[in-house]
Design a protein around this motif. Structure first.
Motif, PDB file in Angstrom:
ATOM      1  N   ALA A 294       0.837  -1.212   0.000  1.00 42.99           N
ATOM      2  CA  ALA A 294       0.000   0.000   0.000  1.00 42.99           C
ATOM      3  C   ALA A 294       0.868   1.256   0.000  1.00 42.99           C
ATOM      4  N   ASP A 295       2.060   1.163   0.564  1.00 41.67           N
ATOM      5  CA  ASP A 295       2.953   2.322   0.651  1.00 41.67           C
ATOM      6  C   ASP A 295       3.983   2.332  -0.478  1.00 41.67           C
ATOM      7  N   ARG A 296       3.619   1.740  -1.625  1.00 41.55           N
ATOM      8  CA  ARG A 296       4.598   1.597  -2.706  1.00 41.55           C
ATOM      9  C   ARG A 296       5.062   2.956  -3.233  1.00 41.55           C
ATOM     10  N   ILE A 297       6.307   2.933  -3.692  1.00 43.63           N
ATOM     11  CA  ILE A 297       6.929   4.130  -4.247  1.00 43.63           C
ATOM     12  C   ILE A 297       7.657   3.732  -5.529  1.00 43.63           C
ATOM     13  N   HIS A 298       7.525   4.560  -6.547  1.00 48.44           N
ATOM     14  CA  HIS A 298       8.107   4.299  -7.865  1.00 48.44           C
ATOM     15  C   HIS A 298       9.594   4.638  -7.815  1.00 48.44           C
ATOM     16  N   ILE A 299      10.454   3.660  -8.157  1.00 47.40           N
ATOM     17  CA  ILE A 299      11.893   3.926  -8.096  1.00 47.40           C
ATOM     18  C   ILE A 299      12.612   3.716  -9.417  1.00 47.40           C
ATOM     19  N   GLY A 300      11.903   3.292 -10.458  1.00 51.15           N
ATOM     20  CA  GLY A 300      12.583   3.103 -11.734  1.00 51.15           C
ATOM     21  C   GLY A 300      11.684   2.491 -12.780  1.00 51.15           C
ATOM     22  N   GLN A 301      12.320   2.122 -13.901  1.00 48.41           N
ATOM     23  CA  GLN A 301      11.570   1.541 -15.011  1.00 48.41           C
ATOM     24  C   GLN A 301      12.482   0.620 -15.816  1.00 48.41           C
ATOM     25  N   LEU A 302      11.923  -0.496 -16.262  1.00 51.13           N
ATOM     26  CA  LEU A 302      12.607  -1.375 -17.201  1.00 51.13           C
ATOM     27  C   LEU A 302      12.395  -0.770 -18.579  1.00 51.13           C
ATOM     28  N   ARG A 303      13.468  -0.410 -19.269  1.00 50.19           N
ATOM     29  CA  ARG A 303      13.339   0.383 -20.488  1.00 50.19           C
ATOM     30  C   ARG A 303      13.331  -0.407 -21.786  1.00 50.19           C
ATOM     31  N   ALA A 304      14.310  -1.264 -21.992  1.00 47.93           N
ATOM     32  CA  ALA A 304      14.405  -1.962 -23.276  1.00 47.93           C
ATOM     33  C   ALA A 304      15.292  -3.190 -23.119  1.00 47.93           C
ATOM     34  N   ALA A 305      15.065  -4.175 -23.975  1.00 46.17           N
ATOM     35  CA  ALA A 305      15.911  -5.370 -23.968  1.00 46.17           C
ATOM     36  C   ALA A 305      17.333  -4.976 -24.357  1.00 46.17           C
ATOM     37  N   TYR A 306      18.298  -5.684 -23.767  1.00 46.06           N
ATOM     38  CA  TYR A 306      19.715  -5.451 -24.054  1.00 46.06           C
ATOM     39  C   TYR A 306      20.342  -6.812 -24.351  1.00 46.06           C
ATOM     40  N   GLY A 307      20.744  -7.018 -25.572  1.00 42.02           N
ATOM     41  CA  GLY A 307      21.355  -8.286 -25.956  1.00 42.02           C
ATOM     42  C   GLY A 307      20.315  -9.380 -26.134  1.00 42.02           C
ATOM     43  N   ILE A 308      20.804 -10.624 -26.194  1.00 41.67           N
ATOM     44  CA  ILE A 308      19.905 -11.754 -26.477  1.00 41.67           C
ATOM     45  C   ILE A 308      19.693 -12.669 -25.272  1.00 41.67           C
ATOM     46  N   GLN A 309      20.343 -12.386 -24.151  1.00 42.97           N
ATOM     47  CA  GLN A 309      20.284 -13.296 -23.008  1.00 42.97           C
ATOM     48  C   GLN A 309      19.300 -12.852 -21.918  1.00 42.97           C
ATOM     49  N   GLY A 310      18.411 -11.905 -22.215  1.00 43.33           N
ATOM     50  CA  GLY A 310      17.388 -11.514 -21.253  1.00 43.33           C
ATOM     51  C   GLY A 310      17.708 -10.275 -20.433  1.00 43.33           C
ATOM     52  N   TRP A 311      18.813  -9.619 -20.715  1.00 42.89           N
ATOM     53  CA  TRP A 311      19.165  -8.400 -19.992  1.00 42.89           C
ATOM     54  C   TRP A 311      18.231  -7.259 -20.409  1.00 42.89           C
ATOM     55  N   LEU A 312      18.054  -6.292 -19.506  1.00 43.50           N
ATOM     56  CA  LEU A 312      17.222  -5.115 -19.765  1.00 43.50           C
ATOM     57  C   LEU A 312      17.954  -3.857 -19.319  1.00 43.50           C
ATOM     58  N   TRP A 313      17.766  -2.789 -20.093  1.00 45.10           N
ATOM     59  CA  TRP A 313      18.185  -1.475 -19.628  1.00 45.10           C
ATOM     60  C   TRP A 313      17.235  -1.083 -18.510  1.00 45.10           C
ATOM     61  N   VAL A 314      17.753  -0.474 -17.467  1.00 45.33           N
ATOM     62  CA  VAL A 314      16.915  -0.059 -16.351  1.00 45.33           C
ATOM     63  C   VAL A 314      17.189   1.409 -16.044  1.00 45.33           C
ATOM     64  N   TYR A 315      16.109   2.169 -15.871  1.00 44.38           N
ATOM     65  CA  TYR A 315      16.219   3.571 -15.477  1.00 44.38           C
ATOM     66  C   TYR A 315      15.978   3.647 -13.979  1.00 44.38           C
ATOM     67  N   SER A 316      16.794   4.425 -13.289  1.00 40.24           N
ATOM     68  CA  SER A 316      16.699   4.527 -11.841  1.00 40.24           C
ATOM     69  C   SER A 316      16.327   5.943 -11.413  1.00 40.24           C
ATOM     70  N   ASN A 317      15.372   6.053 -10.487  1.00 40.59           N
ATOM     71  CA  ASN A 317      15.025   7.338  -9.871  1.00 40.59           C
ATOM     72  C   ASN A 317      15.835   7.585  -8.604  1.00 40.59           C
ATOM     73  N   THR A 318      16.735   6.672  -8.254  1.00 44.18           N
ATOM     74  CA  THR A 318      17.502   6.826  -7.023  1.00 44.18           C
ATOM     75  C   THR A 318      18.777   7.610  -7.287  1.00 44.18           C
ATOM     76  N   ASP A 319      19.358   8.131  -6.222  1.00 47.63           N
ATOM     77  CA  ASP A 319      20.606   8.878  -6.333  1.00 47.63           C
ATOM     78  C   ASP A 319      21.547   8.397  -5.237  1.00 47.63           C
ATOM     79  N   PRO A 320      22.656   7.767  -5.608  1.00 51.86           N
ATOM     80  CA  PRO A 320      23.105   7.459  -6.964  1.00 51.86           C
ATOM     81  C   PRO A 320      22.238   6.373  -7.594  1.00 51.86           C
ATOM     82  N   MET A 321      22.316   6.290  -8.914  1.00 44.42           N
ATOM     83  CA  MET A 321      21.383   5.439  -9.638  1.00 44.42           C
ATOM     84  C   MET A 321      21.513   3.962  -9.273  1.00 44.42           C
ATOM     85  N   ALA A 322      22.684   3.500  -8.887  1.00 49.78           N
ATOM     86  CA  ALA A 322      22.859   2.088  -8.535  1.00 49.78           C
ATOM     87  C   ALA A 322      22.174   1.729  -7.215  1.00 49.78           C
TER      88      ALA A 322
END
Length: 182
Positions: free
Chosen positions: A9-37
């Motif tokens: 119920a107290d969820r907070i948005h911290i990022g987004q899965l953006r696009a596939a990266y390569g062929i092994q299932g990796w995804l680009w991820v956008y981060s709302n955190t600082d630092p992003m990692a």
């Protein structure tokens, strides 16, 4: 991925899965955190897919150029990764550390009523904080007009020690040194 009946119920948005990266299932991820990692400090993640809310577990992640890529458990190839493109990442707010004195999470500020001054120096409602964003010099609050605000103008108000005077999270309002005519 595990299906769960209800996200926190107290969820907070911290990022987004953006696009596939390569062929092994990796995804680009956008981060709302600082630092992003820091995004990877708050696990598990909740995502909302067309089939409902799910938790996802991070198998591996790394920096890639100026961004981040992630490999999620149960995402075996590019086709599975493409199904998650554009999906938002949420966590329980209780996973975050408590902010320090005079520190605030942006998510707590969104929706606050902003009180400024008119030409006579009287307090006026300028609207509500709709979003915040970073600039090189300082952060900026986007204040959108409401039915109760002094006018219909949208305002960009800098987050600065000379501007932000008082924040009352319980009353859901902020006082700023900012005129209605600015």
């Amino acid at each position: 991925m595990n299906t769960i009946p209800q996200p926190p119920a107290d969820r907070i948005h911290i990022g987004q899965l953006r696009a596939a990266y390569g062929i092994q299932g990796w995804l680009w991820v956008y981060s709302n955190t600082d630092p992003m990692a820091n995004l990877f400090n708050y696990l598990p993640w909740w995502i909302e897919t067309p089939t409902g809310w799910k938790t996802v577990d991070v198998k591996r992640w790394r920096t890639q150029g100026k961004g981040l890529v992630v490999l999620l458990k149960d995402v075996a190839d590019r086709n599975a990764a493409e199904q998650l493109t554009g999906v938002n990442i949420w966590i329980s707010k209780s996973q975050l550390p408590k902010p320090g004195l005079d520190e605030f999470y942006w998510a707590d500020l969104v929706g606050l009523t902003v009180l400024g001054t008119d030409e006579a120096g009287k307090s006026v409602n300028l609207g509500q904080i709709a979003e915040l964003f970073e600039t090189g010099a300082n952060d900026v609050m986007v204040v959108r007009a409401t039915a109760d605000s002094v006018d219909g103008d949208e305002r960009m108000i800098p987050w600065h020690v000379d501007v932000v005077q008082d924040i009352d999270l319980e009353a859901r309002q902020m006082r700023v040194n900012w005129g209605a005519d600015y």
